[in-house]
Design a protein around this motif. Sequence first.
Motif, PDB file in Angstrom:
ATOM      1  N   HIS A   1       0.867  -1.061  -0.077  1.00  0.00           N
ATOM      2  CA  HIS A   1       0.038   0.168   0.060  1.00  0.00           C
ATOM      3  C   HIS A   1       0.877   1.264   0.029  1.00  0.00           C
ATOM      4  CE1 HIS A   1      -3.198  -2.742   1.624  1.00  0.00           C
ATOM      5  NE2 HIS A   1      -3.764  -2.423   0.801  1.00  0.00           N
ATOM      6  N   THR A   2       0.395   2.249  -0.809  1.00  0.00           N
ATOM      7  CA  THR A   2       1.199   3.683  -0.865  1.00  0.00           C
ATOM      8  C   THR A   2       0.486   4.622  -0.005  1.00  0.00           C
ATOM      9  OG1 THR A   2       1.870   2.931  -2.973  1.00  0.00           O
ATOM     10  CG2 THR A   2       2.292   5.050  -2.526  1.00  0.00           C
ATOM     11  N   VAL A   3       1.381   5.341   0.860  1.00  0.00           N
ATOM     12  CA  VAL A   3       0.864   6.420   1.558  1.00  0.00           C
ATOM     13  C   VAL A   3       2.019   7.758   1.563  1.00  0.00           C
ATOM     14  CG1 VAL A   3      -0.017   7.102   3.808  1.00  0.00           C
ATOM     15  CG2 VAL A   3      -0.222   4.923   3.156  1.00  0.00           C
ATOM     16  N   CYS A   4       1.364   9.084   1.571  1.00  0.00           N
ATOM     17  CA  CYS A   4       2.224   9.956   1.654  1.00  0.00           C
ATOM     18  C   CYS A   4       3.169   9.868   2.800  1.00  0.00           C
ATOM     19  CB  CYS A   4       1.396  11.453   1.735  1.00  0.00           C
ATOM     20  SG  CYS A   4       0.501  11.546   0.338  1.00  0.00           S
ATOM     21  N   THR A   5       4.480  10.589   2.694  1.00  0.00           N
ATOM     22  CA  THR A   5       5.515  10.487   3.677  1.00  0.00           C
ATOM     23  C   THR A   5       4.913  11.310   4.973  1.00  0.00           C
ATOM     24  OG1 THR A   5       7.144  10.390   2.048  1.00  0.00           O
ATOM     25  CG2 THR A   5       7.859  11.118   4.202  1.00  0.00           C
TER      26      THR A   5
ATOM     27  N   ALA B   1      -7.898  -9.626   0.044  1.00  0.00           N
ATOM     28  CA  ALA B   1      -7.542  -8.148  -0.084  1.00  0.00           C
ATOM     29  C   ALA B   1      -5.986  -7.994  -0.041  1.00  0.00           C
ATOM     30  CB  ALA B   1      -8.354  -7.180   0.922  1.00  0.00           C
ATOM     31  N   ASP B   2      -5.354  -8.818   0.793  1.00  0.00           N
ATOM     32  CA  ASP B   2      -3.945  -8.717   0.467  1.00  0.00           C
ATOM     33  C   ASP B   2      -3.499  -9.301  -0.682  1.00  0.00           C
ATOM     34  OD1 ASP B   2      -4.174  -7.691   2.923  1.00  0.00           O
ATOM     35  OD2 ASP B   2      -3.700  -9.501   4.228  1.00  0.00           O
ATOM     36  N   MET B   3      -4.043 -10.406  -0.998  1.00  0.00           N
ATOM     37  CA  MET B   3      -3.840 -11.071  -2.301  1.00  0.00           C
ATOM     38  C   MET B   3      -3.949 -10.080  -3.637  1.00  0.00           C
ATOM     39  SD  MET B   3      -2.509 -14.240  -1.728  1.00  0.00           S
ATOM     40  CE  MET B   3      -2.425 -15.587  -0.946  1.00  0.00           C
ATOM     41  N   ARG B   4      -5.100  -9.593  -3.539  1.00  0.00           N
ATOM     42  CA  ARG B   4      -5.513  -8.633  -4.606  1.00  0.00           C
ATOM     43  C   ARG B   4      -4.576  -7.521  -4.847  1.00  0.00           C
ATOM     44  NH1 ARG B   4     -12.165  -8.511  -4.411  1.00  0.00           N
ATOM     45  NH2 ARG B   4     -12.245 -10.383  -5.718  1.00  0.00           N
ATOM     46  N   THR B   5      -4.222  -7.135  -3.484  1.00  0.00           N
ATOM     47  CA  THR B   5      -3.234  -5.717  -3.444  1.00  0.00           C
ATOM     48  C   THR B   5      -1.887  -6.136  -4.307  1.00  0.00           C
ATOM     49  OG1 THR B   5      -4.457  -4.784  -1.441  1.00  0.00           O
ATOM     50  CG2 THR B   5      -2.165  -4.183  -1.733  1.00  0.00           C
ATOM     51  N   GLY B   6      -1.462  -7.445  -3.358  1.00  0.00           N
ATOM     52  CA  GLY B   6      -0.092  -7.802  -4.252  1.00  0.00           C
ATOM     53  C   GLY B   6      -0.004  -8.070  -5.701  1.00  0.00           C
ATOM     54  N   VAL B   7      -1.273  -8.582  -5.913  1.00  0.00           N
ATOM     55  CA  VAL B   7      -1.415  -9.026  -7.603  1.00  0.00           C
ATOM     56  C   VAL B   7      -1.504  -7.723  -8.432  1.00  0.00           C
ATOM     57  CG1 VAL B   7      -2.903 -10.136  -9.263  1.00  0.00           C
ATOM     58  CG2 VAL B   7      -2.132 -11.422  -7.154  1.00  0.00           C
ATOM     59  N   GLU B   8      -2.486  -6.898  -7.856  1.00  0.00           N
ATOM     60  CA  GLU B   8      -2.591  -5.625  -8.720  1.00  0.00           C
ATOM     61  C   GLU B   8      -1.482  -4.632  -8.534  1.00  0.00           C
ATOM     62  OE1 GLU B   8      -5.966  -1.864  -8.535  1.00  0.00           O
ATOM     63  OE2 GLU B   8      -5.490  -3.186  -6.743  1.00  0.00           O
ATOM     64  N   PHE B   9      -0.750  -4.416  -7.645  1.00  0.00           N
ATOM     65  CA  PHE B   9       0.283  -3.814  -7.500  1.00  0.00           C
ATOM     66  C   PHE B   9       1.431  -4.345  -8.473  1.00  0.00           C
ATOM     67  CE2 PHE B   9       4.659  -2.398  -6.083  1.00  0.00           C
ATOM     68  CZ  PHE B   9       4.479  -1.089  -6.164  1.00  0.00           C
TER      69      PHE B   9
ATOM     70  N   CYS C   1      -0.344  -0.247   9.061  1.00  0.00           N
ATOM     71  CA  CYS C   1      -0.750   0.561   7.822  1.00  0.00           C
ATOM     72  C   CYS C   1      -2.302   0.891   7.792  1.00  0.00           C
ATOM     73  CB  CYS C   1      -0.715  -0.539   6.743  1.00  0.00           C
ATOM     74  SG  CYS C   1      -1.607  -0.337   5.084  1.00  0.00           S
ATOM     75  N   PRO C   2      -2.213   2.255   7.311  1.00  0.00           N
ATOM     76  CA  PRO C   2      -3.871   2.744   7.560  1.00  0.00           C
ATOM     77  C   PRO C   2      -4.722   2.177   6.672  1.00  0.00           C
ATOM     78  CG  PRO C   2      -2.347   4.153   6.446  1.00  0.00           C
ATOM     79  CD  PRO C   2      -1.431   3.023   6.950  1.00  0.00           C
ATOM     80  N   VAL C   3      -4.349   1.311   5.732  1.00  0.00           N
ATOM     81  CA  VAL C   3      -5.231   0.838   4.855  1.00  0.00           C
ATOM     82  C   VAL C   3      -5.918  -0.702   5.290  1.00  0.00           C
ATOM     83  CG1 VAL C   3      -5.825  -0.276   2.560  1.00  0.00           C
ATOM     84  CG2 VAL C   3      -4.492   1.849   2.783  1.00  0.00           C
ATOM     85  N   CYS C   4      -4.871  -1.578   5.645  1.00  0.00           N
ATOM     86  CA  CYS C   4      -4.861  -2.844   6.081  1.00  0.00           C
ATOM     87  C   CYS C   4      -4.533  -3.287   7.636  1.00  0.00           C
ATOM     88  CB  CYS C   4      -4.522  -3.701   5.087  1.00  0.00           C
ATOM     89  SG  CYS C   4      -2.610  -3.895   5.048  1.00  0.00           S
ATOM     90  N   ASP C   5      -4.075  -2.386   8.277  1.00  0.00           N
ATOM     91  CA  ASP C   5      -3.707  -2.817   9.668  1.00  0.00           C
ATOM     92  C   ASP C   5      -2.426  -3.430   9.602  1.00  0.00           C
ATOM     93  OD1 ASP C   5      -5.569  -0.927  10.821  1.00  0.00           O
ATOM     94  OD2 ASP C   5      -6.985  -2.576  11.167  1.00  0.00           O
TER      95      ASP C   5
END
Length: 580
Positions: free
Chosen positions: A46-50, A322-330, A94-98
Motif C-alpha cells: 500500500h502507498t501512503v504520503c510521507t 484483499a492482501d492477495m489482490r493488493t499484491g497481484v494488482e500492484f 498500515c492505515p489501509v489494512c492494519d
Amino acid sequence: MSEKRKPLLGFLGKLPRGTALGNSGKTHCPLCMGLFKAPRLLPCLHTVCTTCLEQLEPFSVVDLRGGDSDTSSEGSIFQELKPPSLQPQIGILCPVCDAQVDLPMGGVKALTIDHLAMNDVMLESLHGEGQGLVCDLCSDREVEKRCQTCKANLCHFCCQAHRRQKKTTYHTMVDLKDLKGYSRIGKPILCPAHPAEELRLFCELCDRPVCRDCVVGEHREHPYDFTSNVIHKHGDSVRELLKGTQPHVEALEEALLQIKGVNTALQERVEAVAADVRTFSEGYIKAIEEHRDKLLKQLEDIRVQKENSLQLQKAQLEQLLADMRTGVEFTEHLLTSGSDLEILITKGVVVERLTKLNKVEYSVHPGVNDKICFSPQQKAGRCRGYEVYGAINTKEVDPSKCVLQGEDLHRAREKQTASFTLLCKDAAGESMGRGGDSVQVAVIPKDKKDSPVRALVRDNKDGTYYVSYTPKEPGVYTVVVCIKEQHVQGSPFTVTVRKRHRPHPGVFHCCTFCSSGGQKTARCACGGTMPGGYLGCGHGHKGHPGRPHWSCCGKFAEKSECTWMGGQNAPRSLLRTVAL
C-alpha cells in the motif's frame, strides 16, 4: 518488455469513505485523500504520503508483541511462525489494512519511494483531474512547459531562463497539453548517495540499482550491468511469483462464493424449519404455543451461532483476499506500467510480500454446515402439564462412534432368534437421543454368500436400534452394520452359529420329593433315593447332590443345555418327574 495484463480490483474495505475506484487508488493518499506527495511503498504494497506516515503514532514492536514481529495483515489463523527478535524495533500500522510495518533505521523516509505512483500523479495532474503541477525549479508558479532533455516541468519564467543559459539553450521544450497522450512523463530517478547521478546500473551482488559513482566507490569490483540488460531476468522471476499468487485469488473468491451459498442455504433451511415448527404447533393451544416459541428461540440461537462462525471465516478470507489482490494488482501494475528501474527498485519489497502471501494457509471449505432438522415425533417433556413433542437437532450421527451391544453379538443358535442393539452417537461421542437414521444390516453365511439371512431393524426413537435375525443353519456368519453407507464401530464382525439349543424337559428343583409332591415313584437323574420306597432324591438322603439341579439330566446350572439322552425307553417314573 512486459506482458499486458488486466489489473485486478483492489480491496477498499478499510479505506476512508469517499475513496472511489479507478486511478484515484493509485494517485490519492488513503489518509489525506489528496494527491500523493512523496509517496512511500509499505511492505504490504500500500502507498501512503510521507507526511501522512510521519503523523501515525509509532509503537515498540517488543512491547506490543513480545519481540515477535510480523509485517503481515493476516488474522491469528493465518499468522506465520517467526523466530523471536530480541532487538526493540519501532513500527507503525498500515492505515489501509492494519498490517504491522517495522520501520528501518532511517524511519519513514527510509521506506521505498513509490516512483510509479509519482508518475501516475503527474499524469493525472496533466490531464486536469488533479491540482496543477508546480514548477520544479521555483516551486512557486504553475507549469507551462516541460524540458524533454532535463525531464523537468517549468513555469513560463523559468522556461525563459532555461533557454538563456548556455548549457540548456538547445534543450527541447514541449507544451504540457502536447504530453497528454504520454503514458510516462516521470522525472529521472537520481542516486540517493550521489544526487547528481542518475540510476542506470544494477549491482548484482547487492541486488539494487546504482549509479556511475557507486560502481567506482562503494560497489567497486561488484558485478554490475545496465538496468536494461538485467531487467529480463529479474522481471521474469517476479512474473513467476505473480503466476503462483494469482490462483490463490481465484481460490479465495470461490471460497467466498461457497460461504455465501452455505449462508443462503442456512437462511433457507432456518426458514423451512421454522415453518415446520409453526405448522406442528397449530394443533395445540397455549401449552404448544409456549413450546413453539421456545423452539423458535433455540433455532434463532443456532442460526446466529452458525452465521457468526461463517461471518468470522468470511471476514478472515476477505482480508486475505484483499492482501492477495493488493499484491497481484500492484505487481501487475508494476510489470505493465513500471520502467525497468522502477521494477528493480521495488522488486525486493514485491518479492518479499508475494512470498509471504503464498505461504499463508487457509481453508476453502466453509467452517460450518446447514445441518439443522426438526424431529416432530421426539418427546420434549411437559409444558404446562401437557406432553409436548418436537425438537431441533443439529447433531449428525458419526458411524465411527456408534456402538454395538448385546450378548448375541458373536454367538447364536440355529433357528433361534439372535439380537443385539446399535447405539448411535455423534462426533463428540454423545448419544443422538433420537431415531430416524438409515441403518442397514446384512447377515451373510460364510459358505453361502449369495443367501443372506433376513435382518429386522427396529427404531426405538431414542438413538438406539434393535436388530434381530434368525439363522437357519449352523456355521460362521458375517454381520455388516452400516449407517449412511459407512461401517459402524466393530463392523463387520463374525458370529458362530451352533446347533439348536436342547431345552431341559424336566424341572429345576431342590429334590424329587418336593417337586413331585411326595410321590414315591418319581425319579431324578441325580440318582438319589429315600427310604420307605421313594425312588427319587430327598434332602439329606443318599445320593442327593446337596444343591438345586435339573431332574432330567442332573445339571446344576439353571441356564444350560440338556444332556439327557433317555429317549422313549426311559422309565416312566423318570419321565413322569420330567413332565412335572
